[in-house]
Scaffold this active site. Structure first.
Site, PDB file in Angstrom:
ATOM      1  CE  LYS A  23      -3.841  -3.600   5.333  1.00  0.00           C
ATOM      2  NZ  LYS A  23      -2.826  -2.710   4.740  1.00  0.00           N
ATOM      3  CG  ASN A  24      -4.760   0.052   7.614  1.00  0.00           C
ATOM      4  OD1 ASN A  24      -3.894  -0.497   6.929  1.00  0.00           O
ATOM      5  ND2 ASN A  24      -5.904   0.475   7.096  1.00  0.00           N
ATOM      6  NE  ARG A  70       2.206   6.029   1.194  1.00  0.00           N
ATOM      7  CZ  ARG A  70       2.838   6.938   0.485  1.00  0.00           C
ATOM      8  NH1 ARG A  70       3.570   6.566  -0.533  1.00  0.00           N
ATOM      9  NH2 ARG A  70       2.771   8.204   0.782  1.00  0.00           N
ATOM     10  CB  CYS A 126      -2.368  -0.661  -3.171  1.00  0.00           C
ATOM     11  SG  CYS A 126      -2.736  -2.289  -2.498  1.00  0.00           S
ATOM     12  NE  ARG A 137      -1.398   5.027  -1.102  1.00  0.00           N
ATOM     13  CZ  ARG A 137      -1.662   3.857  -0.526  1.00  0.00           C
ATOM     14  NH1 ARG A 137      -2.445   3.816   0.524  1.00  0.00           N
ATOM     15  NH2 ARG A 137      -1.137   2.753  -0.984  1.00  0.00           N
ATOM     16  N   PRO A 138       2.040  10.934  -1.561  1.00  0.00           N
ATOM     17  CG  PRO A 138       1.904  13.238  -1.803  1.00  0.00           C
ATOM     18  CD  PRO A 138       1.150  11.974  -2.093  1.00  0.00           C
ATOM     19  CB  VAL A 139       6.530  10.360   2.185  1.00  0.00           C
ATOM     20  CG1 VAL A 139       6.118   8.956   1.798  1.00  0.00           C
ATOM     21  CG2 VAL A 139       7.760  10.806   1.406  1.00  0.00           C
ATOM     22  CG  ASP A 183      -8.745   1.328   3.186  1.00  0.00           C
ATOM     23  OD1 ASP A 183      -8.380   1.734   2.066  1.00  0.00           O
ATOM     24  OD2 ASP A 183      -7.964   1.217   4.158  1.00  0.00           O
ATOM     25  CB  ILE A 206      -9.379   9.354   0.467  1.00  0.00           C
ATOM     26  CG1 ILE A 206     -10.556   9.598   1.421  1.00  0.00           C
ATOM     27  CG2 ILE A 206      -8.083   9.175   1.242  1.00  0.00           C
ATOM     28  CD1 ILE A 206     -10.414  10.815   2.308  1.00  0.00           C
ATOM     29  NE  ARG A 218      -0.021  -5.067   0.564  1.00  0.00           N
ATOM     30  CZ  ARG A 218      -0.618  -3.883   0.453  1.00  0.00           C
ATOM     31  NH1 ARG A 218      -1.467  -3.661  -0.525  1.00  0.00           N
ATOM     32  NH2 ARG A 218      -0.362  -2.919   1.305  1.00  0.00           N
TER      33      ARG A 218
END
Length: 422
Positions: free
Chosen positions: A22-23, A94, A118, A123-125, A308, A330, A400
């Site tokens: 998926k990722n 995300r 989620c 989880r800043p960009v 994960d 993390i 998902r």
């Protein structure tokens, strides 16, 4: 909302196919925005996140066709009609932020909503934005959107991440392929999904060296062309199904599995007393006689233990002999599955970023609620080993990232079914 119902106590046996990652696929799909020629992805997973990314790309004017029962994605961005990624789509996932770099690199402008996903902590960009600024982009945050421009195109530069970020590395890598000159990405993520993206971009004509190390060098080119690329195997789904016989008992072969993709995870399974064997067809995991051993786990960027797989590992350790400590390094707020496991009789104490798990003889079935993607599958795994019936509610998270999980587990002998909302 659908729920998953499990009758625990069944040992597992047989083989299970592992899907494409998926990722990886969610990073590969936006690469179509870098070229006006077709990009074909094979071994694509059939997941709701993939459908969300498809909706996002088509909203920009890209064409995405799902072929061979969803296993092949044919993408084309020959005639984009928009550079704006709207909140209504981006908020769902995300990975939507990954259209920012490609749009900016090829078209010189992009307007992208700040993303969702989620609820497992902040989880800043900002790392994504800093990377693009290092390549000459002008950025402005306004009304919840990133407004980005690159008059005259992006220019090669030095990007030094203060800490490892997979998504920011992916965005920087894609943007750098069309930047003028050389880009150096330092403290780059080393995950297999990064290597997979670099391999695909190289097939498209990019000049990339060092993927899989902490320093990636990209020589910008004028344009990229089309390609066909096979999505790498999903190491998180692989690890999840490796834990299934560990917690329920039995022996399962995960088809296509490779230990090198999750070596740190395999080492922890071995320490817990499991048999992990690389075969010609994949990875075979067997539960030995007696209880598993307690082990300590610290999540870390690749090649460390994957965050994960932390929730799934916690589920396994709830019935191990002794006390295990799981340190989440993390994401904060990623122990939301712990209270639900406690409802099943687990003994877990959470303090900050560490969860202490004292193994119990057996879990008991209970109604529980999924809080995020990985938490949802951890509760299903726990249900496999619990006495009686476990009902996992709010499993829309599950779809998902896991393809037909109830079918795959039932094929191994689990008593599990999905109950549709009435």
């Amino acid at each position: 909302m659908d729920s998953i119902v499990i009758q625990g106590g069944q040992e597992l046996s047989g083989e299970v196919p592992i899907a494409g990652a998926k990722n990886a696929c969610l990073a590969l799909m936006p690469a179509t925005l870098l070229t006006d020629q077709p990009l074909t992805l094979t071994n694509a997973p059939r997941l709701s996140d993939i459908r969300t990314m498809t909706s996002l790309l088509t909203s920009l004017g890209a064409e995405v066709s799902s072929l061979q029962n969803g296993r092949v994605l044919a993408l084309s961005s020959h005639d984009l009609t928009s550079h704006r990624a709207d909140y209504d789509i981006v908020r769902k996932m995300r990975a939507s932020i990954l259209v920012l770099g490609p749009l900016l690199a090829r078209h010189g402008e992009a307007v992208v909503s700040l993303p969702g996903g989620c609820a497992i902590g902040a989880r800043p960009v900002d790392l994504h934005l800093r990377a693009l600024e290092a390549l000459g982009a002008t950025l402005e945050l306004r009304d919840g959107y990133v407004h980005a421009t690159a008059n005259g195109g992006l220019k090669g530069g030095r990007i030094a991440f203060p800490f490892v970020s997979v998504g920011a590395t992916e965005n920087a890598l894609m943007a750098a392929t069309l930047a003028k000159g050389t880009t150096i990405i330092e403290n780059a993520a080393r995950e297999p999904e990064i290597v997979d993206l670099a391999n695909c971009l190289s097939k498209m004509g990019a000049k990339i060296a060092g993927a899989g190390t902490t320093k990636i060098e990209v020589q910008g080119v004028d344009q990229l062309h089309g390609a066909t690329h096979e999505v790498v195997l999903d190491r998180i789904e692989l690890g999840t199904y490796m834990i299934a016989p560990a917690i329920a008992g039995g022996s399962v072969e995960c088809l296509g599995g490779r230990i090198d993709l999750i070596d740190a995870f395999c080492e922890r399974l071995d320490a817990a007393g499991l048999s992990v064997e690389q075969t010609k067809r994949g990875i075979k995991v067997s539960r030995k006689n007696g209880r598993l051993n307690a082990v300590d786990v610290k999540t870390a960027p690749f090649p460390g233990f994957p965050t994960d797989l932390q929730a799934q590992m916690m589920a396994m350790l709830t019935t191990a002999d002794g006390v295990s400590n799981l340190e989440e390094r993390i994401f904060e707020n990623r122990f939301m599955h712990a209270p639900e496991l406690q409802r099943m009789g687990a003994e877990i104490a959470v303090s900050g970023g560490t969860a202490t798990v004292t193994g119990v003889a057996r879990l008991k079935g209970a109604p529980v609620m999924a809080t995020d993607l990985r938490a949802s599958v951890s509760l299903i795994l726990a249900g496999l080993a619990a006495e009686g019936e476990t009902v996992v509610n709010r499993v829309y998270h599950l779809d998902r990232g896991y393809e037909r999980v109830e079918e795959k587990l039932s094929g191994l002998g689990a008593r599990i079914e999905r109950m549709a909302e009435t």
